[in-house]
Motif scaffolding. Structure first.
Motif, PDB file in Angstrom:
ATOM      1  N   ILE A  43       0.869  -1.187   0.000  1.00  9.13           N
ATOM      2  CA  ILE A  43       0.000   0.000   0.000  1.00  9.13           C
ATOM      3  C   ILE A  43       0.905   1.237   0.000  1.00  9.13           C
ATOM      4  O   ILE A  43       1.739   1.412   0.893  1.00  9.13           O
ATOM      5  CB  ILE A  43      -0.915   0.018   1.237  1.00  9.13           C
ATOM      6  CG1 ILE A  43      -1.752  -1.265   1.268  1.00  9.13           C
ATOM      7  CG2 ILE A  43      -1.814   1.262   1.215  1.00  9.13           C
ATOM      8  CD1 ILE A  43      -2.631  -1.401   2.498  1.00  9.13           C
ATOM      9  N   GLU A  44       0.743   2.057  -1.020  1.00 10.09           N
ATOM     10  CA  GLU A  44       1.600   3.235  -1.189  1.00 10.09           C
ATOM     11  C   GLU A  44       0.718   4.504  -1.183  1.00 10.09           C
ATOM     12  O   GLU A  44      -0.315   4.547  -1.840  1.00 10.09           O
ATOM     13  CB  GLU A  44       2.394   3.099  -2.501  1.00 10.09           C
ATOM     14  CG  GLU A  44       3.070   4.361  -3.001  1.00 10.09           C
ATOM     15  CD  GLU A  44       3.997   5.023  -1.994  1.00 10.09           C
ATOM     16  OE1 GLU A  44       4.825   4.343  -1.376  1.00 10.09           O
ATOM     17  OE2 GLU A  44       3.867   6.264  -1.823  1.00 10.09           O
ATOM     18  N   GLY A  45       1.169   5.484  -0.425  1.00 12.74           N
ATOM     19  CA  GLY A  45       0.393   6.715  -0.284  1.00 12.74           C
ATOM     20  C   GLY A  45       0.367   7.569  -1.539  1.00 12.74           C
ATOM     21  O   GLY A  45      -0.535   8.388  -1.732  1.00 12.74           O
ATOM     22  N   THR A  55      12.652  12.004  -5.481  1.00  7.90           N
ATOM     23  CA  THR A  55      13.073  13.385  -5.221  1.00  7.90           C
ATOM     24  C   THR A  55      14.472  13.670  -5.794  1.00  7.90           C
ATOM     25  O   THR A  55      14.872  14.802  -5.883  1.00  7.90           O
ATOM     26  CB  THR A  55      13.069  13.714  -3.715  1.00  7.90           C
ATOM     27  OG1 THR A  55      14.105  12.965  -3.083  1.00  7.90           O
ATOM     28  CG2 THR A  55      11.726  13.403  -3.074  1.00  7.90           C
ATOM     29  N   TYR A  56      15.202  12.612  -6.135  1.00  5.39           N
ATOM     30  CA  TYR A  56      16.493  12.852  -6.801  1.00  5.39           C
ATOM     31  C   TYR A  56      16.613  11.935  -8.026  1.00  5.39           C
ATOM     32  O   TYR A  56      17.672  11.373  -8.318  1.00  5.39           O
ATOM     33  CB  TYR A  56      17.677  12.736  -5.835  1.00  5.39           C
ATOM     34  CG  TYR A  56      17.763  11.475  -5.004  1.00  5.39           C
ATOM     35  CD1 TYR A  56      18.521  10.392  -5.406  1.00  5.39           C
ATOM     36  CD2 TYR A  56      17.103  11.377  -3.785  1.00  5.39           C
ATOM     37  CE1 TYR A  56      18.618   9.247  -4.644  1.00  5.39           C
ATOM     38  CE2 TYR A  56      17.186  10.232  -3.006  1.00  5.39           C
ATOM     39  CZ  TYR A  56      17.946   9.174  -3.455  1.00  5.39           C
ATOM     40  OH  TYR A  56      18.033   8.033  -2.681  1.00  5.39           O
ATOM     41  N   ALA A  57      15.505  11.835  -8.737  1.00  9.74           N
ATOM     42  CA  ALA A  57      15.418  10.892  -9.867  1.00  9.74           C
ATOM     43  C   ALA A  57      16.463  11.162 -10.955  1.00  9.74           C
ATOM     44  O   ALA A  57      16.857  10.263 -11.688  1.00  9.74           O
ATOM     45  CB  ALA A  57      14.018  10.952 -10.465  1.00  9.74           C
ATOM     46  N   TRP A  62      25.685   5.452  -7.400  1.00  3.97           N
ATOM     47  CA  TRP A  62      26.891   4.644  -7.546  1.00  3.97           C
ATOM     48  C   TRP A  62      26.992   3.515  -6.512  1.00  3.97           C
ATOM     49  O   TRP A  62      27.795   2.610  -6.678  1.00  3.97           O
ATOM     50  CB  TRP A  62      28.141   5.534  -7.377  1.00  3.97           C
ATOM     51  CG  TRP A  62      28.393   6.484  -8.488  1.00  3.97           C
ATOM     52  CD1 TRP A  62      27.660   7.587  -8.815  1.00  3.97           C
ATOM     53  CD2 TRP A  62      29.458   6.410  -9.444  1.00  3.97           C
ATOM     54  NE1 TRP A  62      28.198   8.218  -9.901  1.00  3.97           N
ATOM     55  CE2 TRP A  62      29.319   7.521 -10.305  1.00  3.97           C
ATOM     56  CE3 TRP A  62      30.524   5.541  -9.645  1.00  3.97           C
ATOM     57  CZ2 TRP A  62      30.194   7.756 -11.358  1.00  3.97           C
ATOM     58  CZ3 TRP A  62      31.405   5.783 -10.685  1.00  3.97           C
ATOM     59  CH2 TRP A  62      31.225   6.877 -11.536  1.00  3.97           C
ATOM     60  N   ASP A  63      26.217   3.634  -5.425  1.00  6.42           N
ATOM     61  CA  ASP A  63      26.546   2.780  -4.282  1.00  6.42           C
ATOM     62  C   ASP A  63      25.524   1.688  -3.994  1.00  6.42           C
ATOM     63  O   ASP A  63      25.332   1.287  -2.859  1.00  6.42           O
ATOM     64  CB  ASP A  63      26.779   3.642  -3.026  1.00  6.42           C
ATOM     65  CG  ASP A  63      25.627   4.594  -2.748  1.00  6.42           C
ATOM     66  OD1 ASP A  63      24.654   4.611  -3.521  1.00  6.42           O
ATOM     67  OD2 ASP A  63      25.689   5.327  -1.739  1.00  6.42           O
ATOM     68  N   VAL A  64      24.885   1.186  -5.064  1.00  9.96           N
ATOM     69  CA  VAL A  64      24.031   0.005  -4.882  1.00  9.96           C
ATOM     70  C   VAL A  64      24.805  -1.185  -5.446  1.00  9.96           C
ATOM     71  O   VAL A  64      25.225  -1.162  -6.612  1.00  9.96           O
ATOM     72  CB  VAL A  64      22.677   0.163  -5.603  1.00  9.96           C
ATOM     73  CG1 VAL A  64      21.842  -1.102  -5.449  1.00  9.96           C
ATOM     74  CG2 VAL A  64      21.914   1.362  -5.036  1.00  9.96           C
ATOM     75  N   GLY A 291      13.877  -0.119   6.536  1.00 10.60           N
ATOM     76  CA  GLY A 291      14.235   1.101   5.811  1.00 10.60           C
ATOM     77  C   GLY A 291      14.391   2.287   6.745  1.00 10.60           C
ATOM     78  O   GLY A 291      14.573   2.146   7.965  1.00 10.60           O
ATOM     79  N   ASP A 292      14.266   3.473   6.162  1.00 14.63           N
ATOM     80  CA  ASP A 292      14.596   4.704   6.896  1.00 14.63           C
ATOM     81  C   ASP A 292      13.684   4.998   8.077  1.00 14.63           C
ATOM     82  O   ASP A 292      14.020   5.832   8.914  1.00 14.63           O
ATOM     83  CB  ASP A 292      14.558   5.901   5.939  1.00 14.63           C
ATOM     84  CG  ASP A 292      15.853   6.032   5.145  1.00 14.63           C
ATOM     85  OD1 ASP A 292      16.693   5.112   5.230  1.00 14.63           O
ATOM     86  OD2 ASP A 292      16.013   7.049   4.443  1.00 14.63           O
ATOM     87  N   CYS A 293      12.521   4.355   8.160  1.00 14.29           N
ATOM     88  CA  CYS A 293      11.632   4.640   9.291  1.00 14.29           C
ATOM     89  C   CYS A 293      12.042   3.862  10.533  1.00 14.29           C
ATOM     90  O   CYS A 293      11.474   4.056  11.605  1.00 14.29           O
ATOM     91  CB  CYS A 293      10.176   4.318   8.950  1.00 14.29           C
ATOM     92  SG  CYS A 293       9.877   2.559   8.694  1.00 14.29           S
ATOM     93  N   LEU A 302      20.706   3.728   3.836  1.00 11.84           N
ATOM     94  CA  LEU A 302      21.015   3.735   2.402  1.00 11.84           C
ATOM     95  C   LEU A 302      20.074   2.748   1.727  1.00 11.84           C
ATOM     96  O   LEU A 302      19.455   1.910   2.402  1.00 11.84           O
ATOM     97  CB  LEU A 302      22.451   3.237   2.164  1.00 11.84           C
ATOM     98  CG  LEU A 302      23.608   4.177   2.433  1.00 11.84           C
ATOM     99  CD1 LEU A 302      24.924   3.437   2.238  1.00 11.84           C
ATOM    100  CD2 LEU A 302      23.553   5.389   1.518  1.00 11.84           C
ATOM    101  N   ILE A 303      20.032   2.794   0.409  1.00 13.01           N
ATOM    102  CA  ILE A 303      19.198   1.836  -0.327  1.00 13.01           C
ATOM    103  C   ILE A 303      19.626   0.407   0.026  1.00 13.01           C
ATOM    104  O   ILE A 303      18.782  -0.452   0.300  1.00 13.01           O
ATOM    105  CB  ILE A 303      19.321   2.114  -1.840  1.00 13.01           C
ATOM    106  CG1 ILE A 303      18.746   3.508  -2.158  1.00 13.01           C
ATOM    107  CG2 ILE A 303      18.611   1.041  -2.646  1.00 13.01           C
ATOM    108  CD1 ILE A 303      19.131   4.068  -3.514  1.00 13.01           C
ATOM    109  N   ALA A 304      20.947   0.183   0.074  1.00 10.56           N
ATOM    110  CA  ALA A 304      21.434  -1.164   0.401  1.00 10.56           C
ATOM    111  C   ALA A 304      20.981  -1.574   1.801  1.00 10.56           C
ATOM    112  O   ALA A 304      20.647  -2.741   2.042  1.00 10.56           O
ATOM    113  CB  ALA A 304      22.960  -1.203   0.302  1.00 10.56           C
TER     114      ALA A 304
END
Ligand SMILES: Cc1cc2nc3c(=O)[nH]c(=O)nc-3n(C[C@H](O)[C@H](O)[C@H](O)COP(=O)(O)OP(=O)(O)OC[C@H]3O[C@@H](n4cnc5c(N)ncnc54)[C@H](O)[C@@H]3O)c2cc1C
Length: 348
Positions: A43-45, A55-57, A62-64, A291-293, A302-304
């Protein structure tokens, strides 16, 4: 795969795992939970997968691990493709605002639209909330959004040799100022404060390369036929106004985020994030965070790091539902789930 279960009300289908948030953590969790043969809903808002990456598309990532430098927009595309490998149910434009546990252990998720979702476990992967673009707070600004008032930059070359006004004081504003100046644009940066919230080295370089007005803000836009051709600036320390001619205006005022959501769910927070243990388990049975939450010792923002959290959380949810199940998915290289798909891929 387990047979569909229906809920106590209206015969609604109950999912093994409902993932709140379609950012990197949620997307990877959807894939990995498919490897664990779980029935998954995301479920995505907002109206698309990708999360804060949007936001930075335009930036290069480089770091994945295993992915050579890639434009973030392309990474979103690849993550989204992977996320739907096992056909999870995707629900967009619904923000989860509440959670109720029923006496039979099922969890009901309540959305801002009034829709309800039933699930056996929940993975909270909401990052720092639903990010909403901060628009320029100047009368009539929306009139120019389809022409030359921009909130993001996707093609730097379109500004070559143009007079560009950038409003903002963060990394994006400063990076764009430098990159556009390199392409021959005549750039003016305005920021409401004297200090920039960007890398010091880049701020120094920007001050050398372009005209910078601080503390200063846009107070009026002057346009014709839906194009801005001049901007009135207010120098806030002196009260003086100045009009400058422009070809384009770029607004980079950041994002507002609905960070208070989790508070309303009644989960204990630390520095605004959900405290989880080393297996991504929250204080509520059957509820996990990734993740970040989330926050735990050694957490990597980070994504990783989001991928790793997702694996931990999904495995915890699987063990909660089926204590006898293996602790992790069978490796993909030898996993029977991929046998047919591997054959198709080899033949294509
Ligand atoms: C400027 C910047 C640059 C970065 N660059 C890099 C980089 O180069 N490499 C790297 O590895 N990392 C980078 N990061 C970090 C990376 O973006 C984050 O670690 C990553 O996005 C975290 O993913 P997430 O899934 O936890 O959260 P998010 O990406 O924030 O996704 C959360 C999702 O949940 C949704 N959501 C929120 N609340 C609700 C709700 N109540 N109901 C439904 N949906 C909800 C949101 O809309 C969003 O789609 C960068 C971060 C920033 C700020």
């Amino acid at each position: 795969m387990r047979k569909p279960v229906t809920g106590p009300m209206s015969g609604e289908q109950v999912y093994d795992l409902t993932i709140i948030g379609g950012g990197p953590a949620g997307m990877y969790a959807a894939f990995y939970a498919g490897m664990r043969e779980m029935r998954v809903k995301v479920i995505e808002g907002k109206d698309e997968l990708g999360g804060f990456l949007h936001t930075y598309a335009e930036k290069m990532i480089w770091d994945v691990g295993g992915i050579p430098p890639i434009r973030c927009a392309a990474l979103i595309q690849q993550l989204a493709e992977q996320a739907v490998t096992f056909d999870p149910t995707l629900v967009f434009n619904q923000r989860i605002e509440g959670m109720i546990r029923h006496p039979n252990g099922l969890i009901e998720l309540l959305t801002h639209t009034g829709a309800r979702h039933l699930t056996r476990t929940v993975l909270i992967a909401v990052g720092r909330g639903v990010a909403e673009l901060m628009r320029l707070d100047v009368e009539g600004a929306e009139r120019y959004e389809l022409t030359n008032l921009h909130y993001t930059v996707t093609r730097l070359d379109q500004f070559r040799d143009k007079r560009v006004l950038i409003s903002g004081g963060g990394n994006s504003a400063v990076d764009w100022a430098l990159e556009l100046a390199e392409r021959g644009a005549r750039v003016t940066v305005v920021h409401r404060k004297d200090e920039f919230r960007a890398m010091e080295r880049n701020v120094g370089a920007m001050r050398q390369a372009v005209q910078v007005f601080t503390p200063c803000r846009i107070v009026r836009l002057h346009g014709e036929q839906n194009r801005v051709h001049a901007v009135t600036l207010l120098h806030t320390s002196t009260g003086c106004e100045e009009r400058i001619e422009v070809d384009d205006v770029i607004v980079s005022h950041g994002y507002s985020r609905s960070e208070d959501t989790m508070v309303r769910w009644g989960l204990p927070l630390e520095d605004g994030m959900l405290r989880v243990d080393e297996h991504a388990v929250t204080s509520l049975p059957g509820v996990y965070a990734a993740g970040d939450c989330s926050i735990r010792p050694g957490k990597v923002r980070l994504i990783a790091g989001a991928f790793n959290d997702a694996v931990l959380a999904v495995n915890s949810a699987k063990s909660y539902l089926e204590p006898e199940a293996d602790g992790m998915a069978y490796v993909s290289s030898h996993n029977e789930l991929f046998r047919e798909r591997n054959r198709q891929l080899r033949e294509s």
